[in-house]
Design a protein around this motif. Structure first.
Motif, mmCIF file in Angstrom:
data_model
loop_
_atom_site.group_PDB
_atom_site.id
_atom_site.type_symbol
_atom_site.label_atom_id
_atom_site.label_comp_id
_atom_site.label_asym_id
_atom_site.label_seq_id
_atom_site.Cartn_x
_atom_site.Cartn_y
_atom_site.Cartn_z
ATOM 1 N N TYR C 2 -11.302 -6.526 -12.657
ATOM 2 C CA TYR C 2 -10.534 -5.617 -11.809
ATOM 3 C C TYR C 2 -9.585 -4.835 -12.706
ATOM 4 O O TYR C 2 -8.426 -5.189 -12.867
ATOM 5 C CB TYR C 2 -9.741 -6.395 -10.769
ATOM 6 N N LEU C 6 -9.265 1.240 -12.460
ATOM 7 C CA LEU C 6 -9.963 1.343 -11.192
ATOM 8 C C LEU C 6 -8.961 1.341 -10.041
ATOM 9 O O LEU C 6 -9.021 2.168 -9.134
ATOM 10 C CB LEU C 6 -10.923 0.162 -11.079
ATOM 11 N N GLU C 7 -7.998 0.424 -10.120
ATOM 12 C CA GLU C 7 -7.001 0.351 -9.048
ATOM 13 C C GLU C 7 -6.188 1.633 -8.982
ATOM 14 O O GLU C 7 -5.910 2.156 -7.905
ATOM 15 C CB GLU C 7 -6.078 -0.849 -9.270
ATOM 16 N N SER C 9 -7.125 4.620 -9.900
ATOM 17 C CA SER C 9 -7.880 5.756 -9.380
ATOM 18 C C SER C 9 -8.049 5.642 -7.873
ATOM 19 O O SER C 9 -8.012 6.649 -7.167
ATOM 20 C CB SER C 9 -9.234 5.864 -10.074
ATOM 21 N N VAL C 10 -8.211 4.411 -7.358
ATOM 22 C CA VAL C 10 -8.303 4.255 -5.903
ATOM 23 C C VAL C 10 -6.967 4.640 -5.264
ATOM 24 O O VAL C 10 -6.927 5.327 -4.234
ATOM 25 C CB VAL C 10 -8.697 2.807 -5.524
#
Lengths: 260, 266, 153
Positions: C2, C6-7, C9-10
């Motif tokens: 994780y 990624l977090e 961009s979300v």
């Protein structure tokens, strides 16, 4: 003749059975307790996969559709000498129709097919069966996060699409064709109602999101686990989802805007 | 070899159909505790199906399947998932989770089913990987491994929760002689070291028989033979004989059922 | 696994969605001006409202002060009752205010114009305006024009 009627009956039964299985799948996936902490992270992963990765296609298409609307609308409206209504035309078509519908269609093609293929591949490589044997429900672990990610992502994508589209319309109308910026935006603001147009568009988008994602995960989960089966299911996802979006759009439009 | 071992799995009179096709018609067999049982038979007789029935992934039309005295087919979802923690299964393709690393794959069952802290999980995972000889591959992704290594990682994952039984679905398919030897040794070692009840589905007959204590042969929708490998070799049953010697025609027909050729061409 | 990227961009994706929602609310639909403010309701009776629709704007001296929220036929007076929500800020319309149905441009949409009279008392919630001027129906106008020019000869 008899044979044809019998065939019709048989295919009806198959369809109803499919619908039943699909409903059961959705129910088992999203109902009941789940480990919220773990699944929330999985959902974020999936929002990245279906939402963030669809951004570029959504922004580019939104921009171009807005620009085309600006161009087409201008040539028509200029005949009646009412170019200043261009903002109204662009914004209303985008918020009410084109935004939710086109976004959902693009989403079905870009993210829906990927969802089906991904789940299908997990089934073909026995990853789903393996989850079951480890004692983890693949519906909750694999299907539910993807479903929620789709339902969350599509409305956001739709908002982005509409916004970019309005800007694209303004770009063509105001910057290139010389419509007065003040009357362009004022006309838009005067005619677009937040609750009736923007909010209804969001509701449409949520409905489309549920339908498209549901079809995609069901097709993936239910497919025949061979390479041919995955190819077929992916095609079916795009076709069924697109048809369902257009069909639902008609009914939603009739309910939301029919009386006005 | 002592024949009186308490059964771990009992299968009684199972009838199973897939769509219209009959797979089993009154199949009965037992899998002894702590031994290696081999399930053999011609292709297409549903050997893998039997494993899925034992694991509760499929339900029989009638009959009874008991794992350690518990009827599998009557279990509710949650109870079934609890029972499955006591079984491991090694799938044909390995079925590793493609988006997780080797470490995360083996850690997966532990994370889901236990509350062990991070260090302990790391320890257990490394131990399991050591057992299959792949501790060095801990940080690789499944796609970077060969087929045989993937299967060994999957084996480490299957034994992560220390199950009482492990089921191998065609573990030897497509292996070179060395890979095959490694897997054979592993199956035998795990059985001896951990006292695991092992079930091996395979049509690599000689290899499987070399490690098995107990053989169940399935043909024509039922059990054609059940007993020790030695008994099987000595059996005079034409079906067993055909299978052991690999003759193309015999009780298992070479020709798919069809009307006589004279009718078809006239 | 994780990863932070990624977090992030979300998170950025969701924020972008929120910005777009704000853009649509403020810039496209002008929610601030015509928003959910307090309103009071007055009704006007017209002989003919041809072409007027709900959500048409109500203006005084060219400034939008409210919206049409309902149009219905009133059997007693044989006319159309038009209900309007007027924003509470504009609370100084005299009792003898007149309402007329106007058209934006030659073919534009219909809207209601209010012109204030001299009465010291003001309209409040529930009041009815009877002093009105109906919609100009283009066909009638043309018809009358043709008749007049005919009789002149």
């Amino acid at each position: 003749m008899i044979e044809r009627i019998r065939g019709l009956g048989r295919s009806t039964l198959v369809q109803v059975g499919d619908l039943g299985r699909a409903s059961l799948l959705l129910f088992q996936a999203i109902a009941g307790r789940s480990q919220v902490g773990v699944h929330w992270r999985l959902t974020i992963d999936q929002i990245y996969a279906v939402g963030v990765l669809s951004l570029s296609i959504i922004i580019v298409s939104g921009l171009f559709i807005g620009m085309v609307l600006g161009l087409q609308g201008y040539t028509i409206l200029a005949d009646y000498g009412s170019e200043q209504a261009l903002g109204q035309m662009v914004a209303l078509s985008l918020t009410r129709e084109l935004g939710p519908v086109v976004t959902a269609l693009l989403f079905a093609g870009r993210a829906g097919s990927a969802l089906t293929a991904e789940i299908g591949l997990m089934k073909a490589t026995e990853q789903l069966a393996s989850l079951e044997m480890i004692g983890v429900d693949p519906l909750r672990r694999v299907v539910a996060p993807r479903f929620w990610a789709g339902v969350i992502s599509l409305p956001i994508l739709s908002l982005i699409f509409v916004s970019v589209g309005c800007l694209g319309g303004a770009l063509v109308g105001v910057s290139w064709l010389g419509v007065d910026a003040g009357s362009f935006w004022a006309n838009m603001q005067a005619s677009v109602d937040f609750w009736n147009d923007v909010f209804n568009g969001i509701i449409k988008s949520v409905v489309f999101a549920v339908v498209v994602t549901w079809i995609a995960v069901y097709q993936g989960y239910d497919l025949v686990p061979t390479s041919e089966g995955i190819a077929r299911a992916t095609t079916r996802t795009v076709v069924y989802a697109s048809l369902a979006v257009l069909c639902f759009d008609f009914f939603l439009t009739a309910v939301m805007f029919g009386e006005v | 070899m002592p024949d009186v071992v308490a059964p771990f799995v009992e299968i009684e009179n199972v009838v199973f159909r897939r769509d219209e096709r009959v797979i089993y018609e009154g199949l009965s067999a037992t899998i002894p505790r702590g031994r290696i049982s081999a399930i053999v038979g011609p292709s297409g007789t549903g050997k893998t199906t039997l494993l899925r029935l034992i694991g509760g992934q499929l339900r029989p039309e009638s009959g009874d399947i008991r794992v350690d005295g518990i009827s599998v087919q009557g279990l509710k979802r949650d109870a079934l998932f609890t029972l499955r923690k006591r079984m491991g299964m090694l799938f044909q393709s390995g079925a590793l989770f493609a988006e997780l690393s080797v470490f995360e794959n083996v850690a997966f069952p532990l994370r889901v089913h236990t509350t062990l802290d991070h260090d302990l999980i790391r320890l257990v995972v490394l131990m399991k990987l050591e057992a299959v000889g792949l501790r060095g591959a801990v940080d690789l992704m499944p796609a970077e491994l060969s087929g045989g290594m993937q299967r060994r990682v999957a084996l480490a994952r299957a034994i992560a929760l220390d199950p009482e039984m492990i089921m191998y679905d065609e573990p030897f398919v497509g292996q070179d002689p060395i890979g095959l030897g490694v897997l054979l040794t592993l199956v035998k070692q795990l059985n001896q070291a951990l006292g695991l009840t092992s079930v091996v589905v395979s049509h690599d007959l000689q290899e499987t028989l070399s490690i098995a204590d107990h053989v169940i042969m399935i043909a024509n929708n039922r059990v054609a033979f059940e007993g020790s490998p030695a008994d099987m070799q000595a059996s005079a049953d034409p079906l067993v004989e055909q299978f052991l010697n690999g003759r193309p025609d015999g009780p298992v027909r070479f020709h798919y059922p069809a009307p006589p050729i004279s009718e078809a061409v006239s | 696994m994780y990863s932070r990227r990624l977090e992030l961009s979300v998170g950025a994706f969701v924020v972008l969605g929120a910005i777009c929602l704000a853009f649509l609310a403020l810039e496209v639909s002008g929610l601030t001006q015509a928003g959910r403010q307090d309103t009071y309701r007055i009704t006007a009776r017209f002989d003919n409202v041809a072409g007027l629709t709900t959500r048409a704007k109500v203006s005084a001296a060219g400034v939008t002060v409210g919206r049409v929220v309902g149009i219905r036929y009133d059997a007693q007076t044989a006319g159309a009752m038009v209900e309007m929500d007027i924003q509470s800020d504009f609370d100084a319309f005299s009792l003898d205010t007149t309402a007329s149905i106007l058209t934006a441009g030659l073919l534009g949409e219909k809207y209601i114009g209010l012109s204030i009279g001299g009465d010291p008392d003001v309209l409040v919630d529930g009041d009815v305006i009877f002093d009105t001027q109906s919609a100009v129906v283009l066909e009638e106008l043309i018809g009358r024009f043709l008749m007049n020019s005919g009789s002149d000869k």
